[in-house]
Design an enzyme around this catalytic site. Structure first.
Site, PDB file in Angstrom:
ATOM      1  N   ALA A  74       1.105  46.639  39.921  1.00 45.36           N
ATOM      2  CA  ALA A  74       1.876  45.823  40.853  1.00 45.36           C
ATOM      3  C   ALA A  74       1.551  46.240  42.288  1.00 45.36           C
ATOM      4  O   ALA A  74       1.060  47.342  42.529  1.00 45.36           O
ATOM      5  CB  ALA A  74       3.369  45.984  40.576  1.00 45.36           C
ATOM      6  N   GLY A 119       1.210  47.287  35.892  1.00 47.33           N
ATOM      7  CA  GLY A 119       1.292  45.856  35.612  1.00 47.33           C
ATOM      8  C   GLY A 119      -0.009  45.274  35.113  1.00 47.33           C
ATOM      9  O   GLY A 119      -0.013  44.299  34.356  1.00 47.33           O
ATOM     10  N   GLU A 122      -0.028  45.975  31.510  1.00 46.21           N
ATOM     11  CA  GLU A 122       0.955  45.086  30.891  1.00 46.21           C
ATOM     12  C   GLU A 122       0.415  43.668  30.767  1.00 46.21           C
ATOM     13  O   GLU A 122       0.701  42.963  29.793  1.00 46.21           O
ATOM     14  CB  GLU A 122       2.247  45.110  31.699  1.00 46.21           C
ATOM     15  CG  GLU A 122       2.992  46.443  31.571  1.00 46.21           C
ATOM     16  CD  GLU A 122       4.152  46.577  32.549  1.00 46.21           C
ATOM     17  OE1 GLU A 122       5.282  46.791  32.074  1.00 46.21           O
ATOM     18  OE2 GLU A 122       3.926  46.466  33.778  1.00 46.21           O
ATOM     19  N   GLU A 142       3.754  54.502  35.791  1.00 45.14           N
ATOM     20  CA  GLU A 142       4.923  54.217  36.635  1.00 45.14           C
ATOM     21  C   GLU A 142       5.786  55.435  36.899  1.00 45.14           C
ATOM     22  O   GLU A 142       6.405  55.552  37.973  1.00 45.14           O
ATOM     23  CB  GLU A 142       5.767  53.102  35.996  1.00 45.14           C
ATOM     24  CG  GLU A 142       5.182  51.712  36.098  1.00 45.14           C
ATOM     25  CD  GLU A 142       4.222  51.378  34.976  1.00 45.14           C
ATOM     26  OE1 GLU A 142       3.818  50.210  34.862  1.00 45.14           O
ATOM     27  OE2 GLU A 142       3.861  52.288  34.185  1.00 45.14           O
TER      28      GLU A 142
END
Length: 268
Positions: A74, A119, A122, A142
């Site tokens: 992200a 992300g 993911e 994270e």
């Protein structure tokens, strides 16, 4: 159908191309290692919606631009702005898009050409298959930022590689290379960097040559193995099997087999 590649829509952070019956989506923020900011996620959602409704698109490949990254997570600047009130909605935003991807009625292949972190990992997990270049790196780091995966990583990683591997990756924040990712079942195969997209195209084209409705029904039935109990999943399989028996493609496929000729599927 045109044999040449077609760039379909104008986007700021992705490139969407038609290559025969395969759509190639390239995350295109190479200067930011293709980090997933709000603009990219919104554009990815629009591209996936286009692919979902396009009768010409039978399979999808997602990859990253540049030599370093598939998607390096992200956008940290946007993430840093979150607080206890906005954080859950921030996570739900990404979860919604990745769930739409996972439940797409067409197969999605991740061609992981470099870093797939946070992300980005993911996003790869939400795809139906993952193929990696040797230099690819995977991880959910994270915890190094004082947070947890928020775009479905705790759920999909656990289902894919099991509780023990998921615990190790998420709690340590460590990165793994493509060989380890292959060993634990995170990726399907490793291909040389220079042929990664070509090899993924071969797989996508092979899938795209099959009966589209049968592919869609297969995706639904396979997902039911995770979403439902065994008996409910069996019933889902039977229902999907029955629906496919009522299609023109089923009649064509079985007749072609009996007549010893290639099937000509229409998607009906």
């Amino acid at each position: 159908f045109p044999s040449h590649d077609i760039i379909i829509m104008n986007f700021e952070t992705i490139i969407l191309e038609e290559k025969g019956h395969v759509c190639l989506i390239t995350l295109n923020r190479p200067d930011k290692l293709n980090a997933l900011n709000a603009t990219l996620l919104n554009e990815l959602q629009k591209a996936l919606q286009f692919c979902a409704y396009s009768e010409l698109c039978h399979a999808i490949i997602i990859t990253g631009s540049g030599p370093k990254a598939f998607a390096a997570g992200a956008d940290i600047a946007q993430l840093h702005e979150q607080n206890a009130e906005t954080g859950a909605d921030f996570a739900r935003f990404g979860q919604q898009i990745f769930t739409e991807l996972e439940y797409l009625n067409k197969p999605v292949i991740a061609a992981v050409n470099g870093f797939a972190l946070g992300g980005g990992c993911e996003l790869a997990l939400a795809c139906h298959m993952r193929f990696a270049a040797p230099q690819a790196k995977f991880g959910q780091p994270e915890v190094n930022l004082g947070i947890i995966p928020g775009y479905g990583g705790t759920q999909r990683l656990t289902k894919l590689v099991g509780r023990a591997h998921s615990m190790e990756l998420i709690l340590s924040g460590a990165l793994i290379d493509s060989e380890e990712a292959l060993r634990i079942g995170l990726v399907n195969k490793i291909f040389p960097s220079e042929t990664l997209i070509d090899e993924c195209m071969k797989i996508a084209e092979l899938i795209a040559s099959k009966a589209p409705l049968a592919i869609s029904a297969s995706l639904k039935a396979i997902r039911s193995a995770e979403d439902l109990g065994t008996q409910e999943g069996m019933e889902s399989e039977a229902i999907n099997f029955g629906e496919i028996c009522g299609t023109m493609d089923f009649k064509e496929g079985t007749l072609a087999f009996l007549e010893k000729r290639p099937a000509q599927f229409s998607g009906h």
